[in-house]
Design a protein around this motif. Structure first.
Motif, PDB file in Angstrom:
ATOM      1  N   SER A   1     -10.753  -9.352   0.814  1.00 35.25           N
ATOM      2  CA  SER A   1      -9.734  -8.622   0.069  1.00 35.25           C
ATOM      3  C   SER A   1      -8.842  -9.597  -0.690  1.00 35.25           C
ATOM      4  O   SER A   1      -8.600 -10.718  -0.238  1.00 35.25           O
ATOM      5  CB  SER A   1      -8.883  -7.787   1.026  1.00 35.25           C
TER       6      SER A   1
ATOM      7  N   SER B   1     -16.346  -3.272  -3.130  1.00 31.33           N
ATOM      8  CA  SER B   1     -15.257  -2.429  -2.676  1.00 31.33           C
ATOM      9  C   SER B   1     -15.564  -2.143  -1.222  1.00 31.33           C
ATOM     10  O   SER B   1     -16.667  -1.702  -0.892  1.00 31.33           O
ATOM     11  CB  SER B   1     -15.235  -1.117  -3.461  1.00 31.33           C
TER      12      SER B   1
ATOM     13  N   GLY C   1     -12.490   2.870  -2.988  1.00 33.94           N
ATOM     14  CA  GLY C   1     -11.815   1.585  -3.181  1.00 33.94           C
ATOM     15  C   GLY C   1     -11.157   1.512  -4.535  1.00 33.94           C
ATOM     16  O   GLY C   1     -10.683   2.506  -5.073  1.00 33.94           O
TER      17      GLY C   1
ATOM     18  N   PRO D   1      -9.016  -4.142  -1.944  1.00 37.54           N
ATOM     19  CA  PRO D   1      -9.711  -4.126  -0.653  1.00 37.54           C
ATOM     20  C   PRO D   1     -11.198  -4.400  -0.865  1.00 37.54           C
ATOM     21  O   PRO D   1     -11.850  -3.719  -1.662  1.00 37.54           O
ATOM     22  CB  PRO D   1      -9.488  -2.691  -0.144  1.00 37.54           C
TER      23      PRO D   1
ATOM     24  N   PHE E   1      -6.415   2.245   3.532  1.00 36.24           N
ATOM     25  CA  PHE E   1      -6.191   0.882   3.047  1.00 36.24           C
ATOM     26  C   PHE E   1      -5.202   0.110   3.907  1.00 36.24           C
ATOM     27  O   PHE E   1      -4.941  -1.072   3.635  1.00 36.24           O
ATOM     28  CB  PHE E   1      -5.696   0.912   1.597  1.00 36.24           C
TER      29      PHE E   1
ATOM     30  N   MET F   1      -8.566  -0.836   8.089  1.00 34.16           N
ATOM     31  CA  MET F   1      -9.602  -1.698   7.528  1.00 34.16           C
ATOM     32  C   MET F   1     -10.212  -2.637   8.564  1.00 34.16           C
ATOM     33  O   MET F   1     -11.378  -3.019   8.460  1.00 34.16           O
ATOM     34  CB  MET F   1      -9.023  -2.520   6.377  1.00 34.16           C
TER      35      MET F   1
ATOM     36  N   VAL G   1       0.838  -1.205   0.000  1.00 34.10           N
ATOM     37  CA  VAL G   1       0.000   0.000   0.000  1.00 34.10           C
ATOM     38  C   VAL G   1       0.872   1.253   0.000  1.00 34.10           C
ATOM     39  O   VAL G   1       0.602   2.232  -0.708  1.00 34.10           O
ATOM     40  CB  VAL G   1      -0.959   0.018   1.209  1.00 34.10           C
TER      41      VAL G   1
ATOM     42  N   GLY H   1      -2.802   4.514  -3.050  1.00 33.06           N
ATOM     43  CA  GLY H   1      -3.111   4.025  -1.708  1.00 33.06           C
ATOM     44  C   GLY H   1      -3.121   5.160  -0.698  1.00 33.06           C
ATOM     45  O   GLY H   1      -2.369   6.125  -0.812  1.00 33.06           O
TER      46      GLY H   1
END
Length: 325
Positions: A47, A71, A78, A61, A31, A36, A21, A27
């Motif tokens: 994911s 997403s 996303g 993700p 994320f 998350m 990421v 990103g």
């Protein structure tokens, strides 16, 4: 496509995921797995990681519900996370592989929540083209009120007058490191009274996230005679400052509290960012716009960007077979 491999995320991927990421063109801290997973009890994570010859090349993700892949519903945006050097052909093959893999796995539908363009400094519209190529259904489009901080539009007369009222009333702006006062005194009562709703993040959740991302989640409060009268919670990414929550007490118009707060943030605190994102003024799943709220945001020089939402059947990957010539 046999050189590509798709894997579902599991805890052994934690460091690999987060490291990747940090290297992507699109990103943000949302994320990161620590973000998350703060609400992992609410969503069944699904994911995906995509490898080419055992090298990680993309992340998706996502969560799953009733045979539909989303997403991640716990995130604002996303899409497919990829490195800046990744070219269209690779994205094409990667996404086709994902859709085929999902179809074989029995996932019938994919609902994609696109990352707004302002969050990626490198062009990031590969998925928009692929949605067109697969005849995906655009089922929602939100309007975002965005300020280009490197080419700002002048504040309106109304917002300047609000700032003058704030100066007259000697309002004080403070950055705080706790959320208790704003959540309990302003935000929760306002959302409850006006919308019969609660903040997306509970006080405990936003406090936890602040502990994990202290530079990315910032709280600014406004005081009048030592009384809290307004505040905003700002999510800060590499290029964008986004007001996640904005709220003031009943005297906000009389005092100009929200006007002076956001003028200060735009002109002094986040003026080195590329964009200031007020978020949406939409209601009814994007089909209506709250004109009063839009008017207030545009008074700071915000203009319209969009965020798209698509739905497509996973078997539509077959439509990609005739795209490249």
């Amino acid at each position: 496509m046999n050189q590509f491999k798709v894997e579902r995320y599991n805890d052994t991927h934690f460091e690999l995921w987060n490291t990747f990421v940090s290297k992507t063109k699109n990103g943000t801290f949302l994320f990161h797995r620590d973000f998350m997973e703060y609400h992992k009890d609410r969503f069944k994570d699904y994911s995906l990681l995509v490898f080419k010859k055992n090298r990680l090349i993309a992340l998706l993700p996502a969560n799953v519900k009733d045979n539909v892949l989303y997403s991640h519903q716990g995130l604002t945006y996303g899409g497919l996370l990829i490195e800046p050097a990744t070219k269209f052909q690779m994205v094409f093959d990667c996404f086709k592989t994902i859709m085929h893999w999902l179809s074989v796995a029995g996932i019938s539908t994919f609902n994609l929540k696109v990352l707004p363009a302002i969050y990626s400094p490198v062009p990031n519209d590969e998925l928009l083209y692929l949605m067109f190529a697969m005849n995906a259904n655009l089922y929602r489009r939100d309007s975002l009120a965005v300020i280009n901080l490197q080419s700002p539009v002048a504040f309106s007369k109304s917002r300047l007058e609000g700032c003058k009222r704030a100066e007259k009333h000697k309002l004080i702006i403070k950055e705080e490191h706790t959320f208790d006062a704003f959540w309990n005194t302003i935000l929760i009562p306002n959302l409850s009274n006006k919308h019969k709703a609660s903040p997306v993040h509970s006080l405990e959740e936003i406090t936890y996230l602040k502990s994990k991302f202290p530079e990315n989640i910032r709280q600014f409060n406004v005081y009048h005679d030592d009384q809290l009268v307004a505040g905003t919670t700002v999510f800060v990414t590499d290029y964008v400052a986004h007001s996640q929550y904005i709220s003031g007490n009943a005297s906000k118009n009389e005092l100009g509290s929200l006007d002076v707060l956001h003028a200060h943030l735009i002109q002094n605190v986040f003026n080195k960012q590329l964009y200031f994102d007020f978020g949406t003024s939409n209601e009814n799943a994007g089909k209506q716009i709250n004109t009063g709220l839009q008017f207030w945001k545009e008074g700071f020089g915000a203009r319209t960007g969009v965020q798209d939402f698509y739905s497509l059947e996973t078997k539509q990957y077959k439509a990609l077979e005739s795209v490249l010539i």
